[in-house]
Design a protein around this motif. Structure first.
Motif, short mmCIF file in Angstrom:
data_model
loop_
_atom_site.label_atom_id
_atom_site.label_comp_id
_atom_site.label_asym_id
_atom_site.label_seq_id
_atom_site.Cartn_x
_atom_site.Cartn_y
_atom_site.Cartn_z
N ARG A 31 0.84 -1.22 0.00
CA ARG A 31 0.00 0.00 0.00
C ARG A 31 0.87 1.25 0.00
NH1 ARG A 31 -3.08 -2.91 3.82
NH2 ARG A 31 -2.19 -1.66 5.53
N ARG A 32 1.91 1.26 0.81
CA ARG A 32 2.77 2.45 0.86
C ARG A 32 3.53 2.64 -0.46
NH1 ARG A 32 5.38 1.99 6.97
NH2 ARG A 32 3.43 2.50 8.09
N LEU A 33 3.95 1.52 -1.11
CA LEU A 33 4.64 1.63 -2.40
C LEU A 33 3.70 2.18 -3.47
CD1 LEU A 33 7.19 1.18 -4.05
CD2 LEU A 33 6.43 -1.19 -4.43
N SER A 34 2.45 1.70 -3.43
CA SER A 34 1.46 2.21 -4.40
C SER A 34 1.23 3.70 -4.19
CB SER A 34 0.14 1.46 -4.24
OG SER A 34 0.33 0.09 -4.55
N ALA A 35 1.17 4.13 -2.93
CA ALA A 35 0.97 5.56 -2.64
C ALA A 35 2.14 6.38 -3.17
CB ALA A 35 0.79 5.76 -1.14
N LEU A 36 3.35 5.86 -3.01
CA LEU A 36 4.52 6.57 -3.53
C LEU A 36 4.48 6.67 -5.04
CD1 LEU A 36 7.49 5.20 -1.35
CD2 LEU A 36 6.68 7.55 -1.43
N GLU A 48 4.07 15.00 -7.58
CA GLU A 48 4.20 15.56 -6.24
C GLU A 48 5.61 15.34 -5.69
OE1 GLU A 48 1.16 13.76 -3.91
OE2 GLU A 48 -0.49 14.67 -5.05
N ILE A 49 6.29 14.28 -6.14
CA ILE A 49 7.68 14.05 -5.74
C ILE A 49 8.47 13.72 -6.99
CG2 ILE A 49 7.11 13.20 -3.40
CD1 ILE A 49 7.44 10.38 -4.44
N ASP A 50 9.75 14.04 -6.94
CA ASP A 50 10.58 13.75 -8.10
C ASP A 50 11.11 12.31 -8.01
OD1 ASP A 50 12.53 13.78 -6.15
OD2 ASP A 50 13.31 15.76 -6.71
N GLU A 102 14.46 7.16 -3.08
CA GLU A 102 14.91 7.19 -1.68
C GLU A 102 13.84 6.61 -0.76
OE1 GLU A 102 16.17 10.46 1.76
OE2 GLU A 102 15.97 11.08 -0.33
N SER A 103 12.59 6.98 -0.95
CA SER A 103 11.49 6.49 -0.12
C SER A 103 11.26 4.99 -0.34
CB SER A 103 10.21 7.27 -0.42
OG SER A 103 10.38 8.63 -0.13
N ARG A 104 11.38 4.55 -1.62
CA ARG A 104 11.18 3.14 -1.90
C ARG A 104 12.26 2.29 -1.24
NH1 ARG A 104 12.81 -0.51 -5.61
NH2 ARG A 104 14.03 1.03 -6.76
N HIS A 105 13.51 2.77 -1.29
CA HIS A 105 14.60 2.03 -0.62
C HIS A 105 14.35 1.93 0.90
CE1 HIS A 105 16.91 1.37 -4.14
NE2 HIS A 105 17.27 2.66 -4.35
N GLU A 106 13.80 3.00 1.45
CA GLU A 106 13.52 2.98 2.88
C GLU A 106 12.43 1.97 3.22
OE1 GLU A 106 12.23 6.01 6.53
OE2 GLU A 106 12.60 6.81 4.50
#
Length: 296
Positions: A52-57, A65-67, A73-77
């Motif tokens: 769910r969080r990956l889909s949101a990203l 909204e994000i580059d 970076e967020s996906r790696h986290e």
């Protein structure tokens, strides 16, 4: 002795029952753990949260909204958090429920061996044998004081380093009129227990009366040692009072016996001191009256 060993055996059986309890419960615990792990859906829930969080990203990236750099970076986290949770929840495979069963007999053998060795080392086996010998002698039909002494002498030969044997023997030797054996038993007791004041005082008393109520060099040395350790030792003060009385020094005898009275705990000894003081006072009066008649 039989009751003692029955009691020890009962306690050992109880201990062994508790020691074997984990092995007897191993199958039930193993089955319960298997059911618990089969019903544990924590990993699936963590994976669902990750997706769910990956889909949101991804949606935030697609909307601009994000580059791309922020997205990576967020996906790696997210990947790192998922791996850490998975690693933390990783379980070791369950062992068979009979695994380690050989340890139980080993532990049981060790407990039994340690119990027996510990009792032989620290237990009162000798004292129990001594008590059994006493009861056997006392319960023998027609038994006498000499019968009891004979049984205790046998125990002294079996366990010569047990001070309780000698502490029983030396007063019995006195009662049956064997002061020499009483002295030997008391000296052996002093070797085992150390030069205790109470034991030295009894030794001095026996040797004093054996010497015909005389302060021999040996008796005087014992008295000096005792008074150096305890100047108020009542037995020694009583001896000095007897010696002074026999020598006609009645006032000095009264002084010794009055000091001894404060230390005696039993009424019989205290009464003997009072009687001695009364006789010494009477002798003092008789001596004083005799001196007055001579003067007149």
């Amino acid at each position: 002795m039989t009751m003692l060993w029955l009691s020890i055996g009962t306690l050992l059986l109880l201990a062994l029952w508790f020691l074997s309890l984990p092995l007897r419960r191993a199958r039930a615990i193993h089955d319960w753990q298997q059911r618990f792990e089969a019903d544990d859906h924590a990993e699936a829930q963590n994976l669902a949260v990750y997706e769910r969080r990956l889909s949101a990203l991804e949606r935030a990236r697609d909307r601009g909204e994000i580059d791309v750099a922020r997205f990576e970076e967020s996906r790696h986290e997210l990947d790192r958090n998922l791996l850490e949770d998975t690693e933390a929840r990783r379980r070791m495979p369950l062992r068979r429920p009979v695994s380690g069963r050989l340890m139980i007999p080993l532990v049981i053998t060790a407990v039994i061996g340690a119990s027996i060795i510990g009792y032989r080392w620290q237990g009162a086996d000798g004292d129990l044998a001594l008590y059994a010998a006493q009861q056997n002698a006392l319960n023998t039909p027609g038994a006498s004081m000499k019968t009891l002494v004979g049984r205790l002498e046998e125990e002294a030969g079996t366990q010569p380093d047990n001070p309780k044997v000698w502490s029983l023997l030396f007063p019995l030797y006195q009662k049956i009129g064997q002061p020499g054996q009483a002295i030997g038993a008391l000296e052996r007791l002093i070797e085992l227990e150390g030069r205790r004041v109470d034991l030295l005082a009894q030794l001095a008393q026996i040797k004093f009366f054996v010497a015909g109520r005389s302060l021999t060099t040996e008796v005087q040395a014992l008295i000096d040692e005792i008074l150096d350790k305890d100047p108020r030792e009542p037995t020694v003060l009583g001896i000095l009072g007897v010696e002074a009385f026999d020598d006609g020094r009645y006032e000095q005898a009264i002084n010794y016996w009055r000091r001894a009275l404060a230390g005696f705990g039993d009424n019989e000894s205290a009464q003997a001191m009072r009687n001695g003081i009364a006789v010494a006072r009477q002798r003092l009066e008789e001596t004083a009256n005799g001196a007055e008649r001579v003067t007149d």
